[in-house]
Design a protein around this motif. Structure first.
Motif, PDB file in Angstrom:
ATOM      1  N   ASP A  77       0.843  -1.201   0.000  1.00 52.81           N
ATOM      2  CA  ASP A  77       0.000   0.000   0.000  1.00 52.81           C
ATOM      3  C   ASP A  77       0.880   1.253   0.000  1.00 52.81           C
ATOM      4  O   ASP A  77       2.090   1.188   0.230  1.00 52.81           O
ATOM      5  N   GLN A  78       0.255   2.393  -0.255  1.00 56.04           N
ATOM      6  CA  GLN A  78       1.020   3.622  -0.446  1.00 56.04           C
ATOM      7  C   GLN A  78       1.840   4.029   0.785  1.00 56.04           C
ATOM      8  O   GLN A  78       3.022   4.362   0.647  1.00 56.04           O
ATOM      9  N   SER A  94       9.649  -0.353 -11.450  1.00 59.03           N
ATOM     10  CA  SER A  94       8.249  -0.332 -11.059  1.00 59.03           C
ATOM     11  C   SER A  94       7.383   0.104 -12.235  1.00 59.03           C
ATOM     12  O   SER A  94       7.811   0.891 -13.089  1.00 59.03           O
ATOM     13  N   THR A  95       6.167  -0.398 -12.249  1.00 57.66           N
ATOM     14  CA  THR A  95       5.137   0.146 -13.126  1.00 57.66           C
ATOM     15  C   THR A  95       4.650   1.458 -12.527  1.00 57.66           C
ATOM     16  O   THR A  95       4.380   1.534 -11.327  1.00 57.66           O
ATOM     17  N   PRO A 133       2.665   3.476  -7.906  1.00 65.62           N
ATOM     18  CA  PRO A 133       3.137   4.829  -7.584  1.00 65.62           C
ATOM     19  C   PRO A 133       3.270   5.697  -8.823  1.00 65.62           C
ATOM     20  O   PRO A 133       3.489   5.207  -9.939  1.00 65.62           O
ATOM     21  N   GLY A 134       3.151   6.996  -8.633  1.00 68.25           N
ATOM     22  CA  GLY A 134       3.505   7.948  -9.666  1.00 68.25           C
ATOM     23  C   GLY A 134       4.978   8.284  -9.582  1.00 68.25           C
ATOM     24  O   GLY A 134       5.657   7.945  -8.607  1.00 68.25           O
ATOM     25  N   ALA A 135       5.494   8.979 -10.589  1.00 71.02           N
ATOM     26  CA  ALA A 135       6.917   9.309 -10.618  1.00 71.02           C
ATOM     27  C   ALA A 135       7.322  10.139  -9.399  1.00 71.02           C
ATOM     28  O   ALA A 135       8.364   9.893  -8.784  1.00 71.02           O
ATOM     29  N   ASN A 150       6.954  -0.191 -17.606  1.00 69.88           N
ATOM     30  CA  ASN A 150       8.003  -0.353 -16.616  1.00 69.88           C
ATOM     31  C   ASN A 150       9.000   0.811 -16.677  1.00 69.88           C
ATOM     32  O   ASN A 150       9.402   1.230 -17.766  1.00 69.88           O
ATOM     33  N   TRP A 151       9.409   1.279 -15.498  1.00 67.21           N
ATOM     34  CA  TRP A 151      10.378   2.373 -15.402  1.00 67.21           C
ATOM     35  C   TRP A 151      11.500   1.956 -14.453  1.00 67.21           C
ATOM     36  O   TRP A 151      11.278   1.201 -13.499  1.00 67.21           O
TER      37      TRP A 151
END
Length: 235
Positions: A141-142, A166-167, A199-201, A228-229
């Motif tokens: 979770d966040q 992570s995606t 998550p966001g960047a 994927n990043w």
């Protein structure tokens, strides 16, 4: 702080010859055995640039590597194939995967590499060195993600590198494909838990920058349809 120089070039996946070589220990001892780990490993190595990218990030560090969410411990085999000899400890919540990975490590005879069962949602181990989090964060979770990122940043020594794949949360074709693939992996039993938060960047970068790390973030698609990043952070 974010890096001012350009990010390193995105790595290509391994060639089929190298993928076969790394995957060989994952094959059953007998021809009639279960070939699923070997087939999965070989396909992943041929299509996904993840492991060449991690090797490039860790190439010039001698710090021990803590692989959080290690699965079968494939990273250890890729590192040794590339000539990287850092001590390796892989942790994963999936006891079945860890057990199979331990058996594969024993057959391979890899030096200074081990796997253990550990639930990252409950606690983090003591460690100083480099840390990898590869395709793990979305299963937390966040708040747990943010705590884990801060803890991972605190584990880095002066020579250590934090590598995250992570995606990212994006409403795109790649983003939707990633969500469907993760849900399918849970349904078939490959992943024990469902994804909880992508998550966001900014969510990835902020706690690391607040810890004083230099952060690089770039796409790492390879021959996959997924969003994927790759994030690499260091002092």
């Amino acid at each position: 702080m974010r890096a001012l120089h350009p990010a390193a070039p995105v790595q290509a996946p391994f060639s089929d010859a190298i993928a076969r070589r790394i995957a060989r220990p994952f094959a059953p001892r007998r021809p009639w055995g279960n070939w699923s780990d070997y087939c999965y490993t070989r396909l992943k190595l041929r299509s996904d640039p993840l492991y060449p990218a991690v090797i490039a990030a860790l190439r010039h560090s001698r710090s021990p590597v803590l692989d959080l969410g290690c699965g079968l411990g494939l990273l250890a085999h890729a590192l040794r194939m590339a000539g990287l000899e850092q001590a390796y400890l892989g942790l994963d919540i999936d006891a079945t995967k860890v057990r199979r990975g331990q058996q594969i490590l024993a057959r391979s005879g890899l030096a200074d590499a081990r796997l253990e069962v550990h639930d990252l949602g409950c606690s983090r181990p003591a460690h100083r060195g480099s840390v990898t989090l590869l395709d793990v964060l979305q299963y937390l979770d966040q708040p747990t993600q943010q705590a884990l990122l801060a803890d991972a940043a605190g584990m880095l020594d002066d020579d250590g590198v934090l590598v995250i794949r992570s995606t990212l949360a994006e409403d795109s074709a790649r983003g939707r494909t990633s969500l469907r693939a993760d849900a399918w992996a849970h349904r078939i039993g490959w992943m024990q838990t469902r994804p909880q938060h992508y998550p966001g960047a900014e969510e990835l970068q902020r706690p690391l920058e607040q810890a004083g790390l230099q952060v690089q973030l770039q796409p790492l698609y390879g021959n996959t349809p997924f969003n994927n990043w790759l994030l690499v952070a260091r002092h």
